[in-house]
Design an enzyme around this catalytic site. Structure first.
Site, PDB file in Angstrom:
ATOM      1  CB  SER A 251      -8.903  -8.677   2.702  1.00 48.17           C
ATOM      2  OG  SER A 251      -7.906  -8.336   3.620  1.00 48.17           O
ATOM      3  CG  ASP A 477      -3.341  -4.807  -1.055  1.00 49.89           C
ATOM      4  OD1 ASP A 477      -3.346  -4.464   0.143  1.00 49.89           O
ATOM      5  OD2 ASP A 477      -4.303  -5.373  -1.602  1.00 49.89           O
ATOM      6  CG  HIS A 505      -6.922  -4.002   1.008  1.00 47.48           C
ATOM      7  ND1 HIS A 505      -6.112  -5.069   0.747  1.00 47.48           N
ATOM      8  CD2 HIS A 505      -7.868  -4.454   1.876  1.00 47.48           C
ATOM      9  CE1 HIS A 505      -6.529  -6.123   1.428  1.00 47.48           C
ATOM     10  NE2 HIS A 505      -7.594  -5.774   2.110  1.00 47.48           N
TER      11      HIS A 505
END
Length: 535
Positions: A251, A477, A505
């Site tokens: 991320s 995602d 994710h």
């Protein structure tokens, strides 16, 4: 409207066993996606690798040639430091000294918290794998400590897994902006104000937040940028005795890794950037991308719920989305009791709904939590909101991630839209996200009231001359849309795109063997996949 339920009735609707089952399952899922790590450790007693045997003591290693060479004059002491590892549970912990301001290496310093999970097979150890879960603001030490859930055995066998709390987060001189009581109120506020008064309260809330950051934190508050954290990573690389950095970032950790590659391309070893951020986008473009990503994930969830049968949201995608919108409106008008004297406000309900969208295996928990909420009990959704905020049931917090995310993002990019412009942004956001668009539009208030400015420039990221960098994207995602991974792989001169066709994710350790073995072959053997490989 939901039926009102007082606190005594909570137990009959959501038992302690059910609440705990939901919480444990959700935080386990969020560990895999880099969220809720500290809360997961609280449920598991703090050490998630204690039951993993190791095959002998960790070897003593000497720095690789050139590893401790400082890139700039005045930094020699930092680059030449030796880490004093000490036992902390079955893992090892240490502190890394770095300057507050790299432009003034003789000035103030502070210590970065480190945690190492030694390689399970020391005889086959190949080095240190530095990891970051994202956020920004999530503590990396907890991420490393949860390595038994986050990383598969092939990596744990041969790498020391090393996590660090980025500057201003976790136990690395954490910044502080609000008391727990005020932070709870900040998170509970309506994320899509309905009236002029609520809109002004949103602005005042941001101004009070940033005022508090200055009042409650020290001089580090102006130095928690991604660039400076990336520089800390290079000091860490040297202290680990590695001539090149081996890294897995998820991320926001992809932005951090890409920034490192731009600053130190000659120090790039094997970098995995999973669930990438498009570092070329401004705040508004990023917000539109996330709005679309969460809508895409929500629609995938509702479709799955409807097709599974007996879905409490209704019999079609359209009915399900409308039921969720109506529910949020109802909670906005009348918050639900959530146990322990707490209320599920619309702000908490929003976070409770988006949290399970990060991991598709836990969509069933969202269904269960919504069904309970429809009966008038908000405690299950509140557990999900707590997991997102790294918060306990008594309203206390396990870390400062809910504060650090604002401070870091707003130093990197202090963008803000004036309150008068927000209504005009709503149609564009609702076009990509009919359910959440208004919330994302109001989030463009962003850094309203920030009082400090970054002393470093954010570079254009190309990482020219770096070794191949593996960028991994997941097609559905919610938090880092797949298009961002495509863009980052293109922007990096040596970027190689790996695609996971799936939901949730990030990609690694999400049940896709093709993804997992490709990433592990790259990290363990240096095998670079074909650019554009799909799994």
């Amino acid at each position: 409207m939901q039926r009102s339920v007082d606190d005594e009735e909570q137990g009959s609707l959501v038992s302690d066993t059910m609440r705990r089952a939901i919480a444990v399952a959700v935080v386990a899922a969020l560990v895999l996606s880099g969220l809720g790590v500290a809360l997961a450790l609280a449920f598991r007693g703090g050490d998630t690798t204690a039951d993993e045997p190791r095959r002998g003591p960790a070897p003593t290693s000497t720095p690789a040639p050139g590893a401790t060479d400082a890139p700039d004059e005045g930094l020699e002491t930092f680059y030449g430091q030796a880490l004093a590892w000490e036992a902390c549970g079955t893992n090892e912990c240490a502190r890394l000294e770095v300057p507050v301001d790299y432009a003034e290496p003789d000035g103030e310093t502070f210590e970065v918290a480190l945690l190492k999970v030694p390689a399970m097979d020391p005889d086959s150890r190949i080095g240190s794998l530095v990891v970051n879960p994202g956020g920004p603001g999530a503590p990396g030490t907890s991420y490393a400590a949860a390595s038994g859930q986050v990383f598969r055995q092939p990596l744990r066998e041969r790498y020391d897994i090393v996590g660090f709390d980025p500057r201003g987060t976790g136990d690395s001189n954490p910044i502080d902006c609000l008391s727990d009581e005020d932070l709870n109120a900040f998170l509970a506020a309506d994320p899509a104000p309905d009236t002029d008064a609520e809109a002004q309260e949103a602005v005042s809330g941001l101004e009070e937040f940033f005022d508090g950051c200055v009042e409650r934190s020290d001089s580090l508050i102006g130095h928690v940028t991604t660039v400076e954290t990336a520089r800390d990573m290079d000091v860490l690389r040297a202290a680990l005795g590695e001539s090149e950095l081996t890294y897995l970032g998820a991320s926001y950790g992809t932005k951090l890794g890409a920034t490192y590659a731009e600053l130190f391309p000659d120090r790039v070893g094997r970098l995995v950037l999973d669930g990438a951020v498009d570092v070329s986008l401004g705040s508004r473009e990023l917000t539109i991308g996330q709005a679309a990503g969460f809508q895409r994930a929500l629609e995938a969830y509702v479709t799955d719920c409807v097709e599974s049968g007996d879905c409490p949201l209704g019999g079609s995608l359209e009915e399900g989305l409308e039921r969720i919108r109506d529910f949020l409106d109802e909670v906005d008008a009348q918050p639900l009791p959530a146990g322990n004297g707490r209320e599920l406000t619309v702000g908490n309900a929003f976070y409770g709904i988006i949290t399970p969208l990060y991991v598709s295996d836990y969509w069933s928990i969202l269904t269960q939590s919504l069904e309970v909420a429809f009966s008038g009990n908000g405690s299950a959704l509140m557990l999900l909101a707590d997991a997102y905020a790294s918060r306990n049931a008594d309203g206390s917090f396990n870390d400062n991630s809910s504060e650090a995310i604002y401070a870091i993002n707003c130093l990197d990019d202090p963008a803000t839209e004036p309150i008068s412009d927000i209504p005009g942004e709503i149609p564009a956001m609702e076009e990509v996200s009919p359910t959440f668009g208004e919330v994302f539009a109001w989030s463009l208030l962003g850094c309203q009231g920030i009082e400090v400015e970054s002393s470093v420039e954010t570079p254009e990221i190309r990482a020219e001359g770096a070794a191949p960098i593996l960028v991994v994207g997941t097609t559905r995602d919610p938090a880092t849309p797949y298009e961002w991974s495509e863009a980052l792989a293109d922007q990096l001169e040596s970027g190689v795109l790996l695609t996971r066709d799936g939901d949730g994710h990030t990609a690694y350790n999400s049940g896709n063997e093709c993804i997992d073995t490709t990433i592990e072959d790259y990290l363990l053997e240096g095998t670079v996949p074909d650019d554009g490989k799909e799994c």
